[in-house]
Scaffold this motif. Sequence first.
Motif, PDB file in Angstrom:
ATOM      1  N   LYS A  43      32.158 -12.266 -99.043  1.00 36.40           N
ATOM      2  CA  LYS A  43      32.477 -13.678 -99.229  1.00 36.40           C
ATOM      3  C   LYS A  43      33.415 -13.718-100.439  1.00 36.40           C
ATOM      4  O   LYS A  43      33.048 -13.284-101.532  1.00 36.40           O
ATOM      5  N   GLU A  77      37.632  -9.880 -96.994  1.00 35.61           N
ATOM      6  CA  GLU A  77      37.020 -10.581 -95.868  1.00 35.61           C
ATOM      7  C   GLU A  77      36.836  -9.648 -94.679  1.00 35.61           C
ATOM      8  O   GLU A  77      35.854  -9.749 -93.946  1.00 35.61           O
ATOM      9  N   ARG A  81      33.801  -7.911 -94.876  1.00 38.55           N
ATOM     10  CA  ARG A  81      32.693  -8.860 -94.765  1.00 38.55           C
ATOM     11  C   ARG A  81      32.136  -9.320 -96.113  1.00 38.55           C
ATOM     12  O   ARG A  81      30.957  -9.585 -96.257  1.00 38.55           O
ATOM     13  N   GLU A  88      42.099 -11.136 -98.059  1.00 39.32           N
ATOM     14  CA  GLU A  88      42.082 -10.731 -96.653  1.00 39.32           C
ATOM     15  C   GLU A  88      41.375  -9.387 -96.473  1.00 39.32           C
ATOM     16  O   GLU A  88      40.549  -9.224 -95.578  1.00 39.32           O
TER      17      GLU A  88
END
Length: 144
Positions: free
Chosen positions: A18, A13, A16, A10
């Motif tokens: 992957k 992500e 940003r 989390e």
Amino acid sequence: MNVQDAASAEKAEEARFKVRVPQHGENRLERVKAALDARAAERLPAGVSAWSVDLAADTVTVETSGRADAAGKAFLKAATSYGKAVRVVRNDPTLAPRATVVPGNRMTFNGYLPTGTTSPSRPPRARTASGWRRVRRASPTRRS
């Protein structure tokens, strides 16, 4: 980016990235590799050229030439017993000559002679940690 758990995923992500939570993980793959190392220490597997942890693929990659003897086949059977944690890759390179060396010719490395040899047309060179360097020829000493 490989992460260890959902909380780490989390955060990554949000930045940003992957992300991927690996199925096996580094610790398990290192244990599999250690088990293969121990097995190879018992009897060297002919036909198996290398094995290593590939974190990007989340596997232990075993490279084989396809010409395994009994020990090699037993090693591959043990390796594949770990399921998807091990990936076997057939690596059968074709050997071909890269240069022709005529008997009596000096062998050079990228145009340089190995340390301790000299050539009348070029000054001697020596290999150092940072590369090749020229070596001064010893000048004759004069005695009075």
